[in-house]
Design an enzyme around this catalytic site. Structure first.
Site, mmCIF file in Angstrom:
data_model
loop_
_atom_site.group_PDB
_atom_site.id
_atom_site.type_symbol
_atom_site.label_atom_id
_atom_site.label_comp_id
_atom_site.label_asym_id
_atom_site.label_seq_id
_atom_site.Cartn_x
_atom_site.Cartn_y
_atom_site.Cartn_z
ATOM 1 N N ASP A 25 0.969 -1.343 -0.147
ATOM 2 C CA ASP A 25 0.058 0.265 -0.313
ATOM 3 C C ASP A 25 0.738 1.549 0.189
ATOM 4 O O ASP A 25 2.089 1.079 0.908
ATOM 5 C CB ASP A 25 -0.595 -0.297 1.128
ATOM 6 C CG ASP A 25 -2.084 1.108 0.536
ATOM 7 O OD1 ASP A 25 -2.267 1.548 -0.151
ATOM 8 O OD2 ASP A 25 -2.879 1.422 2.058
ATOM 9 N N ASN A 73 -10.601 -2.710 -6.522
ATOM 10 C CA ASN A 73 -9.486 -1.807 -6.971
ATOM 11 C C ASN A 73 -9.786 -1.910 -8.619
ATOM 12 O O ASN A 73 -10.006 -1.034 -9.059
ATOM 13 C CB ASN A 73 -8.305 -2.660 -7.421
ATOM 14 C CG ASN A 73 -7.370 -2.550 -5.977
ATOM 15 O OD1 ASN A 73 -6.999 -3.379 -5.750
ATOM 16 N ND2 ASN A 73 -8.065 -1.493 -5.399
#
Ligand code: FPP
Length: 252
Positions: A25, A73
């Site tokens: 991340d 996503n």
């Protein structure tokens, strides 16, 4: 700051996690803080993927699972999704020799049917080509969600006519994408977020968690060794007492 060499001296290579999962991340923030488009952060993040994979193989870690694209996503701007798919393809093409030369088996977890052909084709090809490699398993979680994985396992067991009495943890594990992989020992999340974000929910049951503020594009060998040292500093009781663990170690 201790050097990589001095960090490595502290590492007990006989007590490495068998299976490391990474929630990569912070690519977007890495790019935005430098005034770049988000995709620049993803590109730099793919360099961290190479560095950490190569280093894991060198250390002798058996399995590495990278959360590269979650089922959520797909909701990102189309341009970012397209950029990520292009990066994945580029990675699969450019890493072929490295994967084959290092005895790495490439594996993928997730709803792979959703991937565009430009990713699916090189992915299937490299998974096929590397299937007999035994030195390390590199799994890419792509279009992956932990809840979705659990639901798929339930549906598949029902479709197979498994009787309720036969449902055990061992059998259930065999229906997950991770069937056959070593137990997940360590999960690393970069960028300071303190969440699991639907990553390997079942497999996380006894994993040690390591959170770091480092953004994924900056996460390289040193940061990885620090995470391994953190893992080695933990007492993994799995429900037992400390004295039971000491006795087991003495009789081993
Ligand atoms: C999260 O950062 C990262 C992703 C959604 C994608 C991860 C992809 C890569 C590391 C590169 C391609 C992968 C491979 C295997 C070559 P974010 O964009 O959510 O960061 P932010 O929270 O700072 O916005």
């Amino acid at each position: 700051m201790p050097s990589l060499e001095s960090l490595l001296e502290q590492l007990d290579t006989r007590r490495l996690p068998r299976h490391v999962g990474i929630i990569m991340d912070g690519n977007g923030r890495w790019a935005e803080s430098r005034g770049f488009a988000r995709i620049v952060g993803h590109r730099e993040g793919s360099r961290s993927v190479r560095a950490v994979t190569r280093f894991s193989r060198k250390l002798g870690i058996q399995a590495l699972t990278l959360y590269a694209f979650s089922s959520q996503n797909w909701q990102r701007p189309a341009e970012e999704v397209a950029g990520l798919m292009a990066l994945l393809r580029e990675y699969l093409v450019s890493e072929r020799d490295e994967i084959m030369d290092n005895g790495i088996r490439l594996n993928a977890l997730g709803d792979l049917d959703k991937l565009p052909r430009m990713v699916r084709e090189p992915l299937d090809a490299l998974m096929g080509e590397s299937r007999n490699n035994t030195d390390m398993v590199l799994s890419l979680a792509l279009s992956y969600g932990g809840r979705d994985e659990i639901l798929r396992a339930c549906r598949a067991m029902i479709a197979d006519g498994v009787s309720p009495d036969a449902v055990s943890e061992e059998l259930f594990s065999q229906y997950l994408f991770t069937a056959g992989l070593p137990p997940l020992d360590l999960v690393i999340r970069t960028s300071g977020e303190l969440r699991i974000s639907n990553f390997m929910l079942w497999q996380n049951a006894y994993a040690e968690l390591h959170f770091t503020d480092i953004l994924w594009p900056d996460f390289r060998e040193e940061a990885f060794v620090r995470a391994l040292l953190d893992f080695q500093s933990r007492e993994r009781r799995c429900g037992k007492t400390s004295s039971q663990l000491r006795q087991e170690a003495e009789t081993a």
